[in-house]
Design a protein around this motif. Structure first.
Motif, PDB file in Angstrom:
ATOM      1  N   ALA A 219     -72.405  76.071  59.807  1.00  0.00           N
ATOM      2  CA  ALA A 219     -73.531  76.506  59.364  1.00  0.00           C
ATOM      3  C   ALA A 219     -73.820  77.843  59.794  1.00  0.00           C
ATOM      4  CB  ALA A 219     -74.722  75.286  59.832  1.00  0.00           C
ATOM      5  N   ARG A 220     -74.529  78.761  59.001  1.00  0.00           N
ATOM      6  CA  ARG A 220     -74.990  80.129  59.257  1.00  0.00           C
ATOM      7  C   ARG A 220     -75.991  80.011  60.699  1.00  0.00           C
ATOM      8  NH1 ARG A 220     -75.209  79.844  53.483  1.00  0.00           N
ATOM      9  NH2 ARG A 220     -73.483  81.305  52.521  1.00  0.00           N
ATOM     10  N   GLU A 221     -75.807  80.840  61.494  1.00  0.00           N
ATOM     11  CA  GLU A 221     -76.560  81.132  62.662  1.00  0.00           C
ATOM     12  C   GLU A 221     -76.462  82.532  63.089  1.00  0.00           C
ATOM     13  OE1 GLU A 221     -78.980  79.205  65.069  1.00  0.00           O
ATOM     14  OE2 GLU A 221     -77.669  78.107  63.898  1.00  0.00           O
ATOM     15  N   GLY A 222     -77.543  83.192  62.665  1.00  0.00           N
ATOM     16  CA  GLY A 222     -77.857  84.583  62.913  1.00  0.00           C
ATOM     17  C   GLY A 222     -76.800  85.238  61.973  1.00  0.00           C
ATOM     18  N   LYS A 223     -76.161  86.055  62.623  1.00  0.00           N
ATOM     19  CA  LYS A 223     -75.092  86.854  61.661  1.00  0.00           C
ATOM     20  C   LYS A 223     -73.743  86.467  61.355  1.00  0.00           C
ATOM     21  CE  LYS A 223     -76.904  91.582  62.976  1.00  0.00           C
ATOM     22  NZ  LYS A 223     -76.664  92.885  63.643  1.00  0.00           N
ATOM     23  N   GLY A 224     -73.675  85.183  62.175  1.00  0.00           N
ATOM     24  CA  GLY A 224     -72.082  84.651  62.224  1.00  0.00           C
ATOM     25  C   GLY A 224     -72.336  82.898  61.661  1.00  0.00           C
ATOM     26  N   THR A 225     -71.687  82.085  62.393  1.00  0.00           N
ATOM     27  CA  THR A 225     -71.676  80.674  62.179  1.00  0.00           C
ATOM     28  C   THR A 225     -72.105  80.091  63.570  1.00  0.00           C
ATOM     29  OG1 THR A 225     -69.371  80.333  62.400  1.00  0.00           O
ATOM     30  CG2 THR A 225     -70.115  80.697  60.267  1.00  0.00           C
ATOM     31  N   ARG A 226     -72.349  78.758  63.598  1.00  0.00           N
ATOM     32  CA  ARG A 226     -72.553  78.102  65.026  1.00  0.00           C
ATOM     33  C   ARG A 226     -71.293  78.160  65.597  1.00  0.00           C
ATOM     34  NH1 ARG A 226     -76.211  72.591  63.587  1.00  0.00           N
ATOM     35  NH2 ARG A 226     -77.964  73.855  62.987  1.00  0.00           N
ATOM     36  N   LEU A 227     -69.896  78.057  64.966  1.00  0.00           N
ATOM     37  CA  LEU A 227     -68.591  78.186  65.810  1.00  0.00           C
ATOM     38  C   LEU A 227     -68.436  79.719  66.273  1.00  0.00           C
ATOM     39  CD1 LEU A 227     -66.108  77.004  66.626  1.00  0.00           C
ATOM     40  CD2 LEU A 227     -65.162  77.650  64.315  1.00  0.00           C
ATOM     41  N   ASP A 228     -68.857  80.736  65.667  1.00  0.00           N
ATOM     42  CA  ASP A 228     -68.660  81.945  66.237  1.00  0.00           C
ATOM     43  C   ASP A 228     -69.633  81.996  67.419  1.00  0.00           C
ATOM     44  OD1 ASP A 228     -67.209  82.767  64.069  1.00  0.00           O
ATOM     45  OD2 ASP A 228     -68.836  83.342  62.786  1.00  0.00           O
ATOM     46  N   LEU A 229     -70.808  81.426  67.378  1.00  0.00           N
ATOM     47  CA  LEU A 229     -71.898  81.499  68.733  1.00  0.00           C
ATOM     48  C   LEU A 229     -71.068  80.796  69.883  1.00  0.00           C
ATOM     49  CD1 LEU A 229     -74.389  82.468  69.965  1.00  0.00           C
ATOM     50  CD2 LEU A 229     -75.302  80.298  68.833  1.00  0.00           C
ATOM     51  N   ALA A 230     -70.325  79.597  69.528  1.00  0.00           N
ATOM     52  CA  ALA A 230     -69.638  78.739  70.615  1.00  0.00           C
ATOM     53  C   ALA A 230     -68.666  79.718  71.218  1.00  0.00           C
ATOM     54  CB  ALA A 230     -69.161  77.691  69.978  1.00  0.00           C
ATOM     55  N   LYS A 231     -67.680  80.475  70.189  1.00  0.00           N
ATOM     56  CA  LYS A 231     -66.663  81.170  70.721  1.00  0.00           C
ATOM     57  C   LYS A 231     -67.131  82.261  71.794  1.00  0.00           C
ATOM     58  CE  LYS A 231     -63.886  80.585  66.589  1.00  0.00           C
ATOM     59  NZ  LYS A 231     -63.370  81.391  65.508  1.00  0.00           N
ATOM     60  N   GLU A 232     -68.445  83.217  71.291  1.00  0.00           N
ATOM     61  CA  GLU A 232     -68.905  84.129  72.152  1.00  0.00           C
ATOM     62  C   GLU A 232     -69.329  83.678  73.512  1.00  0.00           C
ATOM     63  OE1 GLU A 232     -72.845  86.966  71.790  1.00  0.00           O
ATOM     64  OE2 GLU A 232     -72.108  85.930  69.900  1.00  0.00           O
ATOM     65  N   ARG A 233     -69.775  82.314  73.598  1.00  0.00           N
ATOM     66  CA  ARG A 233     -70.417  81.749  74.832  1.00  0.00           C
ATOM     67  C   ARG A 233     -69.185  81.412  75.840  1.00  0.00           C
ATOM     68  NH1 ARG A 233     -75.907  78.610  73.172  1.00  0.00           N
ATOM     69  NH2 ARG A 233     -77.132  80.441  72.468  1.00  0.00           N
ATOM     70  N   LEU A 234     -68.148  80.990  75.077  1.00  0.00           N
ATOM     71  CA  LEU A 234     -67.097  80.490  75.850  1.00  0.00           C
ATOM     72  C   LEU A 234     -65.906  81.364  76.275  1.00  0.00           C
ATOM     73  CD1 LEU A 234     -66.052  77.115  73.758  1.00  0.00           C
ATOM     74  CD2 LEU A 234     -67.009  77.216  76.106  1.00  0.00           C
ATOM     75  N   LEU A 235     -65.979  82.582  75.519  1.00  0.00           N
ATOM     76  CA  LEU A 235     -64.808  83.408  75.910  1.00  0.00           C
ATOM     77  C   LEU A 235     -64.764  83.796  77.217  1.00  0.00           C
ATOM     78  CD1 LEU A 235     -62.575  84.798  74.699  1.00  0.00           C
ATOM     79  CD2 LEU A 235     -63.874  86.669  73.731  1.00  0.00           C
ATOM     80  N   PRO A 236     -66.041  84.121  77.996  1.00  0.00           N
ATOM     81  CA  PRO A 236     -66.146  84.899  79.410  1.00  0.00           C
ATOM     82  C   PRO A 236     -65.637  83.881  80.136  1.00  0.00           C
ATOM     83  CG  PRO A 236     -68.053  85.294  78.114  1.00  0.00           C
ATOM     84  CD  PRO A 236     -67.274  84.433  77.182  1.00  0.00           C
ATOM     85  N   LEU A 237     -66.087  82.445  79.885  1.00  0.00           N
ATOM     86  CA  LEU A 237     -65.547  81.337  80.983  1.00  0.00           C
ATOM     87  C   LEU A 237     -63.948  81.463  80.664  1.00  0.00           C
ATOM     88  CD1 LEU A 237     -68.284  78.787  80.036  1.00  0.00           C
ATOM     89  CD2 LEU A 237     -68.233  80.280  82.093  1.00  0.00           C
ATOM     90  N   LEU A 238     -63.456  81.130  79.503  1.00  0.00           N
ATOM     91  CA  LEU A 238     -61.956  80.951  79.369  1.00  0.00           C
ATOM     92  C   LEU A 238     -61.230  81.999  79.915  1.00  0.00           C
ATOM     93  CD1 LEU A 238     -59.942  79.404  77.777  1.00  0.00           C
ATOM     94  CD2 LEU A 238     -60.244  80.922  75.901  1.00  0.00           C
ATOM     95  N   GLU A 239     -61.703  83.540  79.750  1.00  0.00           N
ATOM     96  CA  GLU A 239     -60.754  84.581  80.377  1.00  0.00           C
ATOM     97  C   GLU A 239     -60.686  84.406  81.869  1.00  0.00           C
ATOM     98  OE1 GLU A 239     -61.229  88.049  77.033  1.00  0.00           O
ATOM     99  OE2 GLU A 239     -62.819  87.780  78.540  1.00  0.00           O
ATOM    100  N   ARG A 240     -61.899  83.839  82.549  1.00  0.00           N
ATOM    101  CA  ARG A 240     -61.925  83.725  83.900  1.00  0.00           C
ATOM    102  C   ARG A 240     -61.071  82.607  84.586  1.00  0.00           C
ATOM    103  NH1 ARG A 240     -67.496  85.058  83.496  1.00  0.00           N
ATOM    104  NH2 ARG A 240     -68.040  82.670  84.113  1.00  0.00           N
ATOM    105  N   ALA A 241     -60.760  81.605  83.820  1.00  0.00           N
ATOM    106  CA  ALA A 241     -60.122  80.455  84.085  1.00  0.00           C
ATOM    107  C   ALA A 241     -58.798  80.596  84.574  1.00  0.00           C
ATOM    108  CB  ALA A 241     -60.284  79.227  83.288  1.00  0.00           C
ATOM    109  N   PRO A 242     -58.239  80.348  85.863  1.00  0.00           N
ATOM    110  CA  PRO A 242     -56.799  80.570  86.327  1.00  0.00           C
ATOM    111  C   PRO A 242     -55.985  79.660  85.366  1.00  0.00           C
ATOM    112  CG  PRO A 242     -58.077  79.530  87.880  1.00  0.00           C
ATOM    113  CD  PRO A 242     -59.134  79.815  87.060  1.00  0.00           C
ATOM    114  N   GLU A 243     -56.163  78.456  85.073  1.00  0.00           N
ATOM    115  CA  GLU A 243     -55.576  77.553  84.302  1.00  0.00           C
ATOM    116  C   GLU A 243     -56.649  76.936  83.384  1.00  0.00           C
ATOM    117  OE1 GLU A 243     -52.398  73.751  84.657  1.00  0.00           O
ATOM    118  OE2 GLU A 243     -53.632  74.185  86.318  1.00  0.00           O
ATOM    119  N   ALA A 244     -56.347  76.777  82.072  1.00  0.00           N
ATOM    120  CA  ALA A 244     -57.197  75.957  81.046  1.00  0.00           C
ATOM    121  C   ALA A 244     -56.646  75.458  79.868  1.00  0.00           C
ATOM    122  CB  ALA A 244     -58.138  77.170  80.453  1.00  0.00           C
TER     123      ALA A 244
END
Length: 437
Positions: free
Chosen positions: A84-109
């Motif tokens: 579903a559209r959410e702002g300039k992207g989709t809800r999934l795009d918003l989830a990726k944006e918020r998860l990416l910093p957490l994922l990059e800092r995780a030593p194992e994921a």
């Protein structure tokens, strides 16, 4: 505990600046004496510095901060509503944006795509899973979040963070809710000459449905459904695009079914009547079932006992529109396996049976000329003849909205090291500077 740090530092400073009529035998008075004796601004004193450092380390030890980033399991909802559209992207795009910093800092994921069936990537360093996260697409009819969480816990013993537009599954340590309430209309069901519409908005909406060359309007209640009847037997339908394009197109059709059956005149007439031809999609067997059928199978008993009147029928889709009460049918030999009696005679004797992908009837000679025979076979073949496309689960069209987000607390571990360091600093101060009365 960090709020104690300013108080401890203030106490040490007051001890350093305190004026008293005579020295008292406790630690820190020498600081006051030395400061009083000097007529110039005191320079940084090593002993004062060690006392302040020891106090700060003790307060930080009570806080027990984490040693560093910890392993995490990331579960990402990939159901259609995340498109579903959410702002300039989709809800999934918003989830990726918020998860990416957490994922990059995780030593194992571990990254789990939560669709109709969960798919896992990893375990691996979080940075190595970045491209997998960015490549995720929302297109499944639904998402089994609990199965995805269970898969993640099985593959990596670590806290679980779920990103979804619905409520979090029970027992997870972290949750990122994405999306906002939106109005959405979608096609949620189709059948021969029929479709149903869903409304995910908080107010009544008018759906404009294009079927063939005609546009029809249907009023759909808030957070509810409405039917559209009188359509052609086969059709394609399209809605005006809105918040979720994935549920705006659907179609319904009938296909010629292939049936593998004995070449008996009664069966030849029946399958010509039902528009079926030779093939292997559905099987017909003159036998007693010995277990659950491996595929769609119609069983006809090879023999039967004396006919009994039908006294009881079970509620079942196969019996819709079939009048059975009062009919006299010969009881077939009881089947083996997960078969349910659809009709019973005196003493609870089974006369008709059904199982997943299976129908078991009395002998062909006893029922071939009765109206119930083609009706029952038609009902049995119907799900395999119908072809519906473009449908999502109704809850996806209703566009769920998230709850408040929360993230897992990083486990401590540095407190013991800070406490040890504080003790060493204070020991150094005691050895370097002896008590002066």
């Amino acid at each position: 505990m960090l709020w104690l740090l300013p108080l401890v530092l203030l106490l040490v400073y007051l001890l350093y600046r305190r004026r008293a009529p005579r020295p008292r035998p406790w630690a820190g008075v020498w600081l006051w004496k030395r400061g009083r004796a000097r007529r110039f601004r005191p320079r940084l004193d090593l002993r004062l510095f060690l006392l302040l450092l020891g106090a700060a380390l003790m307060v930080l030890a009570l806080e027990d901060p984490p040693l560093g980033p910890s392993p995490l399991v990331f579960v990402v909802d990939a159901s259609a509503s995340m498109a579903a559209r959410e702002g300039k992207g989709t809800r999934l795009d918003l989830a990726k944006e918020r998860l990416l910093p957490l994922l990059e800092r995780a030593p194992e994921a571990l990254l789990v795509r939560a669709g109709e069936k969960p798919t896992a990537f990893g375990p691996a360093p979080g940075v190595a899973l970045k491209e997998k996260l960015l490549a995720l697409e929302a297109e499944d009819r639904g998402a089994d979040l609990e199965a995805a969480v269970a898969l993640g816990r099985r593959l990596l013993k670590a806290p679980v963070v779920v990103a979804t537009d619905g409520p979090p599954p029970p027992g997870v340590e972290g949750y990122l809710g994405v999306g906002s309430p939106q109005e959405n209309l979608g096609i949620v069901a189709v059948a021969q000459g029929f479709l149903a519409l869903g409304n995910g908005g908080p107010r009544r909406l008018t759906a404009r449905v294009e079927v063939g060359e005609k546009v029809r309007e249907v009023e759909v209640p808030p957070r509810g459904f409405a039917p559209l009847l009188g359509l052609p037997p086969t059709f394609s339908a399209r809605l005006e695009e809105d918040a979720l394009p994935l549920d705006d197109r659907a179609s319904f059709g009938l296909r010629r079914l292939g049936v593998d059956y004995p070449r008996l005149p009664a069966l030849e007439r029946l399958f010509r009547l039902l528009g079926a031809g030779p093939g292997s999609e559905v099987r017909v067997r003159l036998a007693v079932p010995q277990g659950a059928p491996e595929g769609p199978t119609l069983y006809l008993a090879p023999s039967g006992r004396s006919p009994l009147p039908v006294l009881l029928t079970a509620p079942h889709p196969l019996l819709e529109g079939v009048a059975l009460l009062g009919e006299r049918l010969p009881p077939p030999p009881p089947p083996q396996g997960p078969w349910q009696a659809l009709a019973e005679g005196e003493g609870g004797v089974g006369l008709l049976y059904a199982a997943p992908h299976g129908l078991y009837l009395p002998p062909l000679e006893a029922i071939k000329d009765r109206p119930l025979f083609p009706l029952l076979v038609h009902r049995f073949l119907k799900p395999y003849r119908e072809v519906a496309s473009g449908l999502l689960a109704p809850e996806e069209t209703l566009l769920p909205t998230p709850e408040g987000s929360f993230l897992p607390q990083s486990p401590g571990g540095a407190g013991r090291f800070l406490a040890l360091l504080a003790a060493l600093v204070l020991l150094l101060e005691a050895l370097r500077f002896r008590f002066r009365a």
